[in-house]
Design an enzyme around this catalytic site. Sequence first.
Site, PDB file in Angstrom:
ATOM      1  N   CYS A  31       0.835  -1.194   0.000  1.00 30.55           N
ATOM      2  CA  CYS A  31       0.000   0.000   0.000  1.00 30.55           C
ATOM      3  C   CYS A  31       0.865   1.237   0.000  1.00 30.55           C
ATOM      4  CB  CYS A  31      -0.858   0.036   1.253  1.00 30.55           C
ATOM      5  SG  CYS A  31      -1.926  -1.361   1.349  1.00 30.55           S
ATOM      6  N   TYR A 170      -5.022 -13.292  -5.018  1.00 35.68           N
ATOM      7  CA  TYR A 170      -4.564 -12.860  -3.691  1.00 35.68           C
ATOM      8  C   TYR A 170      -5.390 -13.556  -2.617  1.00 35.68           C
ATOM      9  CZ  TYR A 170      -3.751  -9.179  -0.048  1.00 35.68           C
ATOM     10  OH  TYR A 170      -3.461  -8.458   1.087  1.00 35.68           O
ATOM     11  N   HIS A 173      -3.602 -12.192   4.293  1.00 38.60           N
ATOM     12  CA  HIS A 173      -3.852 -11.065   5.196  1.00 38.60           C
ATOM     13  C   HIS A 173      -5.251 -11.052   5.807  1.00 38.60           C
ATOM     14  CE1 HIS A 173      -0.446  -8.891   2.919  1.00 38.60           C
ATOM     15  NE2 HIS A 173       0.010  -9.313   4.081  1.00 38.60           N
ATOM     16  N   ASP A 266       2.578  -9.945   9.075  1.00 34.82           N
ATOM     17  CA  ASP A 266       3.382  -9.838   7.848  1.00 34.82           C
ATOM     18  C   ASP A 266       4.287  -8.608   7.919  1.00 34.82           C
ATOM     19  OD1 ASP A 266       4.285 -10.406   5.303  1.00 34.82           O
ATOM     20  OD2 ASP A 266       2.593  -9.441   4.308  1.00 34.82           O
TER      21      ASP A 266
END
Length: 690
Positions: A31, A170, A173, A266
Site C-alpha cells: 500500500c 490474492y 492477510h 506480515d
Amino acid sequence: MANSSKYSVLFEPVKIGPVTARNRFYQVPHCCGLGHLRPRAHAAMRAMKAEGGWAVVSTEEAELHPSSDLSPYPEQRIWDDHDIPALRLMTEAVHDNGSLAAIELVHNGNHSANLMSRAPVLAPSDMSVDLIYPKQARAMDKSDIRAFRRWHRDAALRAKRAGFDIVYVYAGHRMTLAHHFLLKEYNDRADEYGGSLENRARLMRELLEDTKEAIGDECAVALRFAVDEMMGPSGMQASAEGREVVEMLAEIPDLWDVNVSDWSNDSATTRFQPEDGYQTSYIDFVKKLTSKPVVAVGRLNSPDMMASMVRNGVVDFIGAARPSIADPFLPVKIRDDRVEEIRECIGCNICVSCDSFGIPIRCTQNPTMGEEWRRNWHPEKIQAKGRERDALVVGGGPAGLECAMQLAKRGYEVTLAEAGDQLGGRVLQEAALPGLSAWKRVADHRTYDLSQRGNVQLFLDSKLSASHIAELGISNIFVATGSSWRRDGVGRTSRAPLEIVDGASVFTPDDIMTGTVPASGPVVVYDDDQAYLAGVIAEHLAELGKKVCFVTPASMVSPWTQSTLEQTRIQTSLLQKGVDIMPHRQLRTITAGSCDVTCTFTEQAETLGCEAVVLVTERVRHTTLFDELRQAGADGFRAATLELIGDAAAPGLIADAVYSGHMAARNFEQDPSEVEAAVFRRELTALSGT
Ligand code: ADP
Ligand code: SF4
C-alpha cells in the site's frame, strides 16, 4: 557488474511463466496511499523502484469490482476500462526502466464495507463487515460465485490490456475473499465451497485456472498466499493446512508469493519482531513442494542473508515492501558494491501508518518516498550547490544529520556541531528503549555517510551559542536543536499546567531515557501524548522491576499505534508485564506519594498512591539559539540564511524531523518566493463540459 561478487546469485534472471525477471529483486505488492486517487504520483514512485533495480514492481491491492470498495482508502482500482489509463502510467514507467509490472487483483469480501459504492458486501458466510460500521456481508450463493469469477477474469483481461506482466490471485492477510473461503473461521458453507480443505480451496483454484486461461499466454499468474496465521492451531498453520494448500496447488500458479498473516504479522515492526528475515522459518517448506519460483518477505535488508536464502533454496526472489521503501536503490547498491550505502528499513511502520490514515506514503529513513512526482525528489540525486560556499548545521539529531548529509551531497563545505558526545539526538535515546534498537539505523546511515565525505567537519561536545557562531563566521545556518518533554503536564487534555505540589516526584521521558529513573515504585506513567513513547517507557520501567500504573485520558494504551499495527501487541505486553492500565482518566494533581485523577466522562475523582509520576504529554521546542541568532544582527553578525528545522521547528515523528532536514537542504539557495509559492504538484480533477 556483480557477476564476480559474492552477491552475483542475486542478479541472475528468473523465468516466471511466460515472462522473465532480469534479477531476483522483487517488490511485492504494498500500500502507498497513492492508488487510484494519485496515479501520476503512484507511477513515479513505482518507476523509482524499477530504476533502483527491482526486477519486478507491483501495485498495491487493486479492487476488481465495486463490491470491493475500500473507500475512503485510496488503494488501486480496476473496476472497468476507465481505470486502464491510470494503471498504464505505471506499467509504462516500470517498463521504461527495464522491469516487469505486477498487479495484485483483489476482492476484499467483508473487509471492504463498500461505503462509497453502496454495493452489497460479499463473504462465504453471513457475517459483520470488518470495520466498526453497522453492516453485514451476505453469504455468496452460486450465482454470486459465478459473477465473482467473471469479474476476476474481466479484471485480469483489463490488467493485461493495461500492460501488466504478472497478475495476482490474492489469498492473504485475512483481507480477501479467496482467503476468507479458505479459512474455517469465515467459511461455514455446506456446499462444495465449504467443509473440507479441498472444498475451501476450490475458489482459489478456480480463480487461478480462470486467470491462466484468460491471460496466461502472455502474463504470469502469481498466487499470494499466507501459509501461516501465527495463531497456532486456531488458525491456518504452515505445518498443517498451509502446507496442504501448497501441495494441492503446487504447479498451478507461475509464481508463489508466500507470507504470514494477518497484516500485523506480515508487516511486523522491529519492536515485536526484532530479527530481519523473521518469516523464513514459516515459508521455507514451499520451494520443496513446487518447481515454480517462490518469493518471500520479512524485512530482508541484508545482502548476505539474501544471497544465502537463494543459495540454500529457500526462495528464488528476494521480496520486499519496506526495504524497497526505505531504499529503492537497494539492488543497484548491492550490484555496484555499495552495500554500506543501503538505507536499511528500521521496521517502524510509519509507512504503514500512512495507509491507515489514507494519506500518501512516507518513510522515516527515506524522506523522498511519495515525493517522486509531486516534488520531483529522487532518493539518490540532489541538485548541485549554488553560489554559496559553506553551511553550518547546529544539532546532530535526525533533522540536523539529514540536513548536513544532503547539503554535503550538494557540494557545500558543511560544519555540523553537536552539544552531546554522540550524533543521533532523540534517535539514540529512543533506540535505547525496549525493542527500538533498530531505530539507531537512522543515525548510523547518516553518520557513516558524513564520515566518508571530505567536505564535512563534525564537532561533538560543542554546544554553540550565538557568539560562537559569530566567531565561526559561517553565515548559512540551519538550527536543529530539537525539543524536550514538558515537566508541567500541559498536553492534549489540559492546556494549563497541572497542580504539582512541592516534594512531588515528577519525571519526563528525557529523564527516563537518559537513565534518571524513579528510585522506587509504584510509578504512574501518564500518557497524554497518546502516541508510542509512553507505552515504551511503561514497558521499560516494568522491566526495571517497578510497579507501573499506566494512566491515560484515551480509551486504550498508545491509540496512535493502531496505525502502525502495534496497539494490540503493546497493550498485551504491558498487561503481561503486570502493568495496571487505567483508561479514561485525566491527571489533576501530583503530591508526594500520590496523585489525583478524574474520569474523563463523569469527573469522578480518585486518588492513586504512587512514589513518582512520569509525564508524557507534550514537548517544548528549543529555540533559544535560533532566537538569539535572529537578534544577533545588532552585534555585527547577521546570518545570510537562518532556518529552524526538525523538532525545534515543530515536534513530531522522527520521520518528520528527517523530512524537515531534507527539505531545508533542498530549498537552500532556491529563490525564497519560489519556495514559498511551490506548493507540491497536485493531481486535480479536470472539469469539462457542464
Ligand atoms: P531533531 O529530531 O529535530 O533532530 P533532536 O532533539 O533529536 O531533534 O536533536 C537535537 C540535537 O541538537 C540534540 O542532539 C542536541 O544535543 C543538539 N543541540 C541542542 N542545542 C544545541 C546547541 N546549542 N549546539 C549544538 N547542539 C545542540
Ligand atoms: Fe521501514 Fe519505517 Fe521506512 Fe516503513 S517507514 S520502510 S518501516 S523505515
